[in-house]
Structures are given as C-alpha cells and as structure tokens.
Write an enzyme that holds these catalytic residues in place. Structure first.
Site, short mmCIF file in Angstrom:
data_model
loop_
_atom_site.label_atom_id
_atom_site.label_comp_id
_atom_site.label_asym_id
_atom_site.label_seq_id
_atom_site.Cartn_x
_atom_site.Cartn_y
_atom_site.Cartn_z
N LYS A 169 0.84 -1.20 0.00
CA LYS A 169 0.00 0.00 0.00
C LYS A 169 0.88 1.26 0.00
CE LYS A 169 -3.81 -2.48 2.30
NZ LYS A 169 -4.60 -2.62 3.56
N TYR A 183 -12.27 -2.96 -3.14
CA TYR A 183 -12.78 -3.03 -1.77
C TYR A 183 -14.31 -2.95 -1.72
CZ TYR A 183 -8.12 -2.75 0.37
OH TYR A 183 -6.83 -3.00 0.78
N ASN A 222 -1.74 -0.21 7.33
CA ASN A 222 -1.20 -1.55 7.61
C ASN A 222 -0.38 -2.15 6.47
OD1 ASN A 222 -3.32 -2.23 5.94
ND2 ASN A 222 -4.43 -3.46 7.45
N HIS A 271 -1.70 -5.59 1.38
CA HIS A 271 -2.92 -6.36 1.13
C HIS A 271 -2.57 -7.77 0.66
CE1 HIS A 271 -6.77 -7.65 -0.57
NE2 HIS A 271 -6.07 -8.07 -1.61
N GLU A 287 -8.84 -10.68 -8.08
CA GLU A 287 -8.04 -9.47 -7.86
C GLU A 287 -6.90 -9.36 -8.88
OE1 GLU A 287 -9.12 -9.34 -3.09
OE2 GLU A 287 -7.08 -9.86 -3.70
P1 IDP Z 1 -7.38 -7.42 5.48
O1 IDP Z 1 -6.62 -6.37 4.70
O2 IDP Z 1 -6.57 -7.94 6.63
O3 IDP Z 1 -7.96 -8.50 4.61
P2 IDP Z 1 -10.11 -6.33 5.68
O4 IDP Z 1 -11.00 -6.52 6.85
O5 IDP Z 1 -10.41 -7.06 4.41
O6 IDP Z 1 -8.60 -6.65 6.19
O7 IDP Z 1 -10.04 -4.78 5.39
C1 IDP Z 1 -9.41 -4.30 4.24
C2 IDP Z 1 -8.58 -3.08 4.60
O8 IDP Z 1 -9.45 -2.04 5.03
C3 IDP Z 1 -7.62 -3.27 5.76
O9 IDP Z 1 -6.40 -3.89 5.40
C4 IDP Z 1 -7.41 -1.84 6.21
O10 IDP Z 1 -6.51 -1.14 5.32
C5 IDP Z 1 -8.81 -1.26 6.01
N1 IDP Z 1 -9.60 -1.34 7.26
C6 IDP Z 1 -10.26 -2.40 7.74
N2 IDP Z 1 -10.86 -2.12 8.91
C7 IDP Z 1 -10.58 -0.83 9.17
C8 IDP Z 1 -10.90 0.06 10.24
O11 IDP Z 1 -11.59 -0.28 11.20
N3 IDP Z 1 -10.40 1.34 10.15
C9 IDP Z 1 -9.64 1.75 9.09
N4 IDP Z 1 -9.31 0.94 8.07
C10 IDP Z 1 -9.76 -0.33 8.10
MG MG Z 2 -9.50 -8.46 3.18
#
Ligand code: IDP
Ligand code: MG
Length: 160
Positions: free
Chosen positions: A20, A60, A123, A126, A137
């Site tokens: 990212k 997303y 974070n 992805h 994807e």
């Molecule tokens: P993942 O990336 O671990 O699969 P997902 O639940 O699919 O997690 O969420 C996709 C992305 O959305 C996360 O990696 C993060 O960047 C963002 N995200 C998810 N939950 C939150 C939140 O509560 N606050 C801000 N960003 C979030």
């Molecule tokens: Mg995810």
C-alpha cells in the site's frame, strides 16, 4: 515441469499481494518483496502503479458500507502501490500468515504487519483472502500480458 512434479497443478494458486502507499513511502518495498522471495513463492507479476479511485472502490467493494470506506479509498489512492501476483501451492493462506492480522498491534511479531506497522488504517500490505479472490483481484489489477510465464531455477530445491 519441475514445479509440478509432486504438487498437482490443481493445487497451484495465485495471490494478489499489494504494498500500500504507506509501505512504498516508508521504503519497505524491498523488505516486503524479500520476505515472499525467501519463503519460496514464484513472482508472476510486479508493477508500481497509481491506483485510480474507481479501481480502489471495485477492489474493496465488499467494504463499501463500512464507515471507514471513504478514508480507505483515499489511503489506497494517496500514492503509488506495488502490485504483485505470487504463485504456489498454498500461497493464499500462507501469504495471509506472512502478512499477519489486519490490526498491526494484534499481528504476531515476525509477520509483516506485526514487525512494520502500528495501525489498521496504515497496515502496509494487502493479500487475497481466498484462491477465488486471488484470481478475481489479479484479473482486476493486471492486464493481459502483464504476468510472466517462467519457472524458477530454485524450484527443484523448494519442491521434492
Ligand atoms: P485485510 O486487509 O486484513 O484482509 P479487511 O477486513 O479485508 O482486512 O479490510 C481491508 C482493509 O481495510 C484493511 O487492510 C485496512 O486497510 C482497512 N480497514 C479495515 N478495517 C478498518 C478500520 O476499522 N479502520 C480503518 N481501516 C480499516
Ligand atoms: Mg480483506
């Protein structure tokens, strides 16, 4: 084909892995690619890419009703990302383990998020959550002809 001697081709999966914008800005590209290379998966596609808003929204789309969705789209489009397709038996689940939990504070030390990040909203990486989503994807982020067809010389030393 050496890579398929024991592992059935039906077991070969691909995962869409993306560094990212924060990972690119923080100079973590080499470190992150290195972890997947050293593990022994096969790199099939790689590019630095400025993601348009529409593509981020499509990628997303399952999260589009969540309160953080607008900020997520802003984050993913805030600078270039590194798009990758990694291949191998079990790569989807294994990549999720290498990446660690969504919230970096809960991610285990030794994982990418556990070692390199502190907040869910930044974070750094992805990874596809299922083989079907891996296919979806990769088709979304890569054009026809952007994936390389090759075998690594390491494969007989990785797979018996
Ligand atoms: P993942 O990336 O671990 O699969 P997902 O639940 O699919 O997690 O969420 C996709 C992305 O959305 C996360 O990696 C993060 O960047 C963002 N995200 C998810 N939950 C939150 C939140 O509560 N606050 C801000 N960003 C979030
Ligand atoms: Mg995810």
């Amino acid at each position: 084909v050496p890579n398929n001697r024991i592992v059935a081709s039906s077991e070969i999966e691909q995962s869409y892995i993306m560094i990212k914008p924060d990972g690119v800005q923080r100079g973590l590209v080499g470190e992150i690619i290195s972890r997947f290379e050293k593990k022994g998966f096969l790199l099939k596609g790689l590019k630095l890419f400025q993601c348009p808003k529409e593509l981020a929204q499509e990628h997303y789309k399952d999260l589009n009703e969540r309160p953080f969705f607008p900020k997520l789209i802003e984050y993913i489009t805030s600078g270039p990302v590194v798009c990758m397709a990694w291949e191998g038996a079990g790569v989807v689940a294994s990549a999720r383990k290498l990446i660690g939990a969504t919230n970096p504070l809960q991610a285990e030390p030794g994982t990418i998020r556990g070692d390199l990040a502190v907040q869910t909203g930044r974070n750094v990486i992805h990874g596809s959550d299922s083989p079907d989503n891996g296919k979806r994807e990769i088709a979304l982020w890569f054009k026809e002809g952007e994936l390389a067809q090759w075998e690594s010389v390491q494969s007989p030393w990785l797979i018996e």
